[in-house]
Design a protein around this motif. Structure first.
Motif, PDB file in Angstrom:
ATOM      1  N   PRO A  19       0.768  -1.165  -0.051  1.00 23.71           N
ATOM      2  CA  PRO A  19       0.075  -0.002  -0.147  1.00 23.71           C
ATOM      3  C   PRO A  19       0.917   1.318  -0.057  1.00 23.71           C
ATOM      4  N   ARG A  20       2.137   1.148   0.483  1.00 23.58           N
ATOM      5  CA  ARG A  20       2.801   2.358   0.570  1.00 23.58           C
ATOM      6  C   ARG A  20       3.632   2.751  -0.649  1.00 23.58           C
ATOM      7  N   ALA A  21       3.530   1.675  -1.625  1.00 24.29           N
ATOM      8  CA  ALA A  21       4.208   1.881  -2.750  1.00 24.29           C
ATOM      9  C   ALA A  21       3.943   3.094  -3.657  1.00 24.29           C
ATOM     10  N   HIS A  22       4.818   3.845  -4.380  1.00 24.28           N
ATOM     11  CA  HIS A  22       4.474   4.888  -5.334  1.00 24.28           C
ATOM     12  C   HIS A  22       4.444   4.690  -6.430  1.00 24.28           C
ATOM     13  N   LEU A  23       3.588   5.163  -7.528  1.00 23.63           N
ATOM     14  CA  LEU A  23       3.328   4.871  -8.821  1.00 23.63           C
ATOM     15  C   LEU A  23       4.718   4.950  -9.512  1.00 23.63           C
ATOM     16  N   ALA A  24       5.758   5.680  -9.307  1.00 24.51           N
ATOM     17  CA  ALA A  24       6.865   5.810 -10.048  1.00 24.51           C
ATOM     18  C   ALA A  24       7.653   4.343  -9.787  1.00 24.51           C
TER      19      ALA A  24
END
Length: 397
Positions: A19-24
């Motif tokens: 859930p903490r992953a960024h789109l980049a």
């Protein structure tokens, strides 16, 4: 872990993420799209800029889970984009890059400016680039390159798109009067090309359309005859209700308009298009933009086609991959279901006219005077068809 679905550069992709992953990070680590660069990772430098549901966004501070169902365009998705190609040429000519690390994000922001600025205003360009940092060039060459592209496109009659890009600060989709991301997200079935069309190479996106779908029709003529017809823009336009070609400035470019009547309202979308044709596999693509000055509604889109021989070559199945974007007041009536139904009926009429022309029954008067597209009548036809379908289902139940 959470599984999300994105439409990345016109292709549906799934990723299982924290859930903490960024789109980049998802784009780079899971989809191998490393053209999106990471710099500050605080949303300051702009190196990670991409298009999220058609608007520029910082992917390093955008949580991937918040993008479930969204359409994402990275720098790789602009390989065939006309504006990006013009910007790349101008950047090289004006020495607008050195190390190149900021360039992908800079091109994304520059493309946004080219789409929405009425003219090449240096102050407006500098303000628009204020969120993209470059440590090498001093910005002068970048500003010159963007100014040159804007000026050249406006001189060719390609107007700025009303509502294109971002016009105020804030999260994507949060601007006053803007459509929320949730309502802009195309479903996977809408943007995913059919297996046959994708295998025939019709899926590259040129203008990053907000909506996409497939269509097909059959013509009782050999594929070579149909392909030859598709190489005659004026005749082809006469076969399409409401369309006309006003000028052919180059072999691969056309200018024209499509007139639409919606009850008491009328609109004339004037613009230009670029055409690509491949005689080897009887395929082609058209990329175009247009604008109705009266309603201040803009449209852009692409159509890819391929001729498939059937019935031992005596007939042709024409497969279409269609993408479009519509911004402005008239976009309020362009609901997905209605657009698909209207497109189906227009495709049927277009196919019939193509066949009549090939068979010699399409009169010369019709090829001179374009047929009028009465969208109001078509909408009534669509509404009646849907109503009768509902009644039949209720009776069966």
């Amino acid at each position: 872990m959470t599984t999300i679905q994105l439409t990345v550069n016109g292709r549906v992709a799934e990723a299982t993420i924290e859930p903490r992953a960024h789109l980049a990070d998802v784009l780079r680590d899971q989809l191998d799209l490393t053209g999106t660069h990471l710099g500050c990772e605080h949303g300051v430098c702009g190196a990670c800029t991409l298009l999220l549901d058609g608007a520029t966004a910082r992917s390093c501070i955008t949580l991937a889970v918040a993008c479930d169902g969204a359409a994402v365009t990275t720098i790789e998705g602009l390989d065939e984009d006309e504006i990006a190609a013009e910007l790349r040429t101008a950047f090289a000519r004006e020495h607008a890059l050195q190390c190149g690390y900021c360039t992908p994000g800079m091109i994304m922001s520059a493309r946004d400016l080219v789409l929405r600025l009425d003219h090449a205003d240096e102050q407006a360009i500098r303000v628009g680039l204020s969120g993209n940092l470059c440590r090498c060039t001093g910005y002068a060459g970048i500003v010159r390159a963007i100014s040159a592209v804007i000026s050249a496109r406006r001189q060719r009659g390609i107007a700025a798109m009303v509502g294109a890009g971002r016009t105020s600060l804030g999260p994507v989709g949060s601007q006053p009067g803007a459509t929320a991301i949730s309502s802009m997200r195309p479903a996977a079935t809408e943007v995913k090309l059919s297996r046959s069309a994708a295998s025939n190479g019709l899926d590259p996106l040129e203008v990053v359309p907000a909506k996409s779908f497939d269509a097909a029709f059959t013509v009782s003529a050999a594929p070579e005859q149909v392909f030859a017809l598709f190489g005659q823009p004026k005749i082809l336009a006469a076969c399409f209700p409401g369309a006309t070609v006003t000028d052919i400035p180059a072999p691969d470019r056309i200018e024209g308009e499509i007139r639409v009547a919606i009850g008491p309202l009328s609109a004339a979308f004037r613009g230009s298009a670029r055409i690509e044709r491949n005689a080897a596999n009887l395929s082609g693509r058209l990329f175009g933009t247009g604008r109705d000055q009266q309603s201040r509604t803009s449209t852009s889109g692409q159509i890819g086609w391929r001729m498939i021989p059937i019935d031992d070559g005596r007939a042709t199945r024409v497969e279409l991959a269609i993408g479009y974007s519509l911004t402005g007041p008239l976009a309020q009536i362009a609901r997905d279901g209605l657009v698909r139904d209207l497109a189906s009926r227009l495709t049927t009429t277009f196919a019939q006219n193509c066949e009549r022309h090939i068979n010699g029954t399409f009169s010369s008067a019709e090829t001179i005077e374009p047929q009028r597209l009465d969208a109001f009548g078509l909408l009534l036809d669509v509404a009646w068809t849907r109503f009768t379908a509902i009644v039949r289902r209720l009776r069966r139940s």
